[in-house]
Design a protein around this motif. Structure first.
Motif, mmCIF file in Angstrom:
data_model
loop_
_atom_site.group_PDB
_atom_site.id
_atom_site.type_symbol
_atom_site.label_atom_id
_atom_site.label_comp_id
_atom_site.label_asym_id
_atom_site.label_seq_id
_atom_site.Cartn_x
_atom_site.Cartn_y
_atom_site.Cartn_z
ATOM 1 N N GLY A 193 0.822 -1.193 0.000
ATOM 2 C CA GLY A 193 0.000 0.000 0.000
ATOM 3 C C GLY A 193 0.858 1.246 0.000
ATOM 4 O O GLY A 193 1.984 1.236 -0.509
ATOM 5 N N TYR A 194 0.333 2.321 0.599
ATOM 6 C CA TYR A 194 1.106 3.553 0.720
ATOM 7 C C TYR A 194 1.838 3.526 2.051
ATOM 8 O O TYR A 194 1.227 3.503 3.120
ATOM 9 C CB TYR A 194 0.220 4.789 0.644
ATOM 10 C CG TYR A 194 1.015 6.066 0.680
ATOM 11 C CD1 TYR A 194 1.510 6.636 -0.493
ATOM 12 C CD2 TYR A 194 1.316 6.682 1.889
ATOM 13 C CE1 TYR A 194 2.273 7.790 -0.460
ATOM 14 C CE2 TYR A 194 2.080 7.846 1.923
ATOM 15 C CZ TYR A 194 2.557 8.388 0.756
ATOM 16 O OH TYR A 194 3.326 9.527 0.794
ATOM 17 N N MET A 195 3.178 3.524 2.010
ATOM 18 C CA MET A 195 3.978 3.376 3.214
ATOM 19 C C MET A 195 4.322 4.737 3.816
ATOM 20 O O MET A 195 4.729 5.655 3.109
ATOM 21 C CB MET A 195 5.267 2.608 2.908
ATOM 22 C CG MET A 195 6.019 2.155 4.167
ATOM 23 S SD MET A 195 7.625 1.372 3.801
ATOM 24 C CE MET A 195 7.146 0.120 2.609
ATOM 25 N N LEU A 225 1.419 1.089 6.740
ATOM 26 C CA LEU A 225 0.660 1.408 5.537
ATOM 27 C C LEU A 225 -0.572 2.224 5.899
ATOM 28 O O LEU A 225 -1.220 1.972 6.921
ATOM 29 C CB LEU A 225 0.217 0.127 4.814
ATOM 30 C CG LEU A 225 1.326 -0.812 4.338
ATOM 31 C CD1 LEU A 225 0.719 -2.036 3.667
ATOM 32 C CD2 LEU A 225 2.281 -0.103 3.387
ATOM 33 N N TYR A 230 -5.058 -0.786 1.255
ATOM 34 C CA TYR A 230 -3.889 -1.668 1.188
ATOM 35 C C TYR A 230 -4.329 -3.085 0.832
ATOM 36 O O TYR A 230 -5.495 -3.455 0.987
ATOM 37 C CB TYR A 230 -3.061 -1.645 2.477
ATOM 38 C CG TYR A 230 -3.645 -2.364 3.674
ATOM 39 C CD1 TYR A 230 -3.544 -3.749 3.813
ATOM 40 C CD2 TYR A 230 -4.260 -1.656 4.703
ATOM 41 C CE1 TYR A 230 -4.054 -4.399 4.923
ATOM 42 C CE2 TYR A 230 -4.775 -2.300 5.818
ATOM 43 C CZ TYR A 230 -4.669 -3.675 5.915
ATOM 44 O OH TYR A 230 -5.186 -4.336 7.017
ATOM 45 N N THR A 258 -0.703 -2.615 10.605
ATOM 46 C CA THR A 258 0.292 -2.720 9.535
ATOM 47 C C THR A 258 1.676 -2.235 9.964
ATOM 48 O O THR A 258 2.611 -2.336 9.173
ATOM 49 C CB THR A 258 -0.150 -1.933 8.287
ATOM 50 O OG1 THR A 258 -0.128 -0.525 8.571
ATOM 51 C CG2 THR A 258 -1.551 -2.334 7.862
ATOM 52 N N LEU A 269 7.006 -4.621 4.463
ATOM 53 C CA LEU A 269 5.962 -3.918 3.738
ATOM 54 C C LEU A 269 6.403 -3.618 2.311
ATOM 55 O O LEU A 269 7.575 -3.335 2.067
ATOM 56 C CB LEU A 269 5.603 -2.612 4.453
ATOM 57 C CG LEU A 269 5.143 -2.738 5.907
ATOM 58 C CD1 LEU A 269 4.891 -1.353 6.501
ATOM 59 C CD2 LEU A 269 3.903 -3.599 6.027
ATOM 60 N N GLU A 271 5.579 -1.177 -1.127
ATOM 61 C CA GLU A 271 4.982 0.109 -1.448
ATOM 62 C C GLU A 271 4.501 0.138 -2.893
ATOM 63 O O GLU A 271 5.227 -0.243 -3.807
ATOM 64 C CB GLU A 271 5.987 1.236 -1.209
ATOM 65 C CG GLU A 271 5.368 2.618 -1.327
ATOM 66 C CD GLU A 271 6.258 3.689 -0.709
ATOM 67 O OE1 GLU A 271 5.739 4.781 -0.429
ATOM 68 O OE2 GLU A 271 7.445 3.417 -0.515
#
Length: 363
Positions: A193-195, A225, A230, A258, A269, A271
């Motif tokens: 997802g967006y980290m 995240l 996500y 997360t 994780l 990105e």
């Protein structure tokens, strides 16, 4: 008293001391173990599992082993937002790509005046896509709701390929999400997802997200995240729920689930590219307007709705029209959003402070 009697008395004294020592050690061990077990029981009670719900989706929701399970965190009173998601991505459209969707709700808070439980029951009967926990709606209970969704998805839909977790005020492109998942190749636990990195706890008591040192005694959060959007798998979701039992509860859900739990499990994780995200509602509006008025493709996938409940419907309809009509062109360098839609970014992307000022420039 002769020497033999003195010797006998000393032996008795040593035995008594040894017995007391053994008894004390056993008591300390039992006490500490009991406290540990009690702690586990308390933490287990904090996890709202599939048994701790008042409403569940239809039993057939995951019967066909879906490719994608979408779990949408939704405030119980957001009836219009849930309706917008259903209209933007109807159940029949989801079935075409072997996907299913469930909305995660909690109990109606005492302060709520515009929704009743009977209305939620009717919504559940009509659509069969409501999972409602037994806890009250509150932003400090979001972790419960988040884990409830992951637990349900990883238990009821354990044969699914992917889980997509989104918030109900998030706009996202289903077609591009599906295309991405069909192309994903992973051999390690997947959380993508967006980290957010190097994020620090808010220590200002006036801030909604104020965190005390007792709640979080570290100076910085681990990488995590954004809960906006996500992607993970049922296997990872199950591991996160299991790990949560042994971890002190933390109420900021995306950081806990997360960040802290993945840190404990050693999960790396992943990105998604920057081109996936539009951090500001106004940028998404610009991209949507260009699709509708100028037939310029909007290749971004995720953004906020800015309080416009119907935006997810308009956005996905415009994307479908572009694809079906085949008349949309690729955005050129002189049409880039940062040139035609100028935003003064006074806050960090996905942050909670500052405001954005955007001016749309006609070409």
């Amino acid at each position: 008293m002769d020497n033999f009697e003195k010797y006998t008395m000393r032996r008795k004294f040593v035995y008594i001391v040894l017995l007391l020592g053994i008894a004390l050690t056993s008591w300390i061990y039992w006490k500490s173990n009991a406290e540990f077990n009690d702690t586990l029981i308390i933490l287990k009670r904090k996890l709202y599992t599939i048994r701790d719900v008042s409403l569940q989706p239809l039993p057939t929701t995951c019967k066909s082993h879906p490719f994608l399970v979408i779990i949408v965190t939704s405030y119980v009173g957001h009836v219009e937002l849930r309706s917008a998601h259903r209209r933007a991505m109807p159940a029949e459209e989801l079935r075409k790509i072997n996907a299913t969707r469930v909305f995660l709700l909690a109990q109606i808070p005492d302060t709520e005046k515009y929704i009743t439980q009977s209305a939620i029951n009717d919504e559940s009967k009509s659509f069969g896509d409501i999972l409602q926990g037994t806890f009250k709606e509150n932003y400090r209970n979001l972790t419960y709701k988040h884990l409830m969704g992951l637990k349900w998805a990883s238990t009821t839909c354990r044969d699914a390929s992917y889980i997509l977790k989104v918030d109900d005020d998030t706009v996202y492109n289903l077609e591009k999400t599906y295309a991405l998942l069909k192309s994903v190749n992973y051999s390690t636990p997947l959380l993508m997802g967006y980290m957010l990195n190097n994020t620090k706890p808010r220590r200002n008591k006036e801030n909604k997200w104020y965190v005390t040192w007792d709640e979080y005694p570290r100076h910085e959060y681990p990488p995590y995240l954004s809960g906006w959007y996500y992607i993970t798998t049922p296997q990872v979701a199950a591991a996160l729920c299991d790990e949560a039992i042994y971890h002190p509860y933390f109420w900021i859900d995306d950081i806990f689930v997360t960040g802290l739990l993945t840190e404990s499990l050693g999960i790396k994780l992943r990105e998604l590219p920057d081109s996936f995200w539009l951090a500001y509602y106004e940028l998404l509006e610009c991209c949507l307007n260009d699709m509708i008025k100028k037939s310029i493709k909007c290749d971004y996938v995720v953004g906020p709705n800015g309080g416009r409940n119907n935006l997810i419907v308009e956005f996905n309809n415009a994307v479908r029209n572009c694809n079906n009509w085949g008349n949309c062109t690729i955005r050129t360098s002189d049409q880039e959003l940062d040139k035609v839609c100028i935003a003064h970014k006074e806050r960090q992307i996905f942050g909670d402070g500052g405001q954005a000022e955007v001016k749309y420039i006609k070409l």
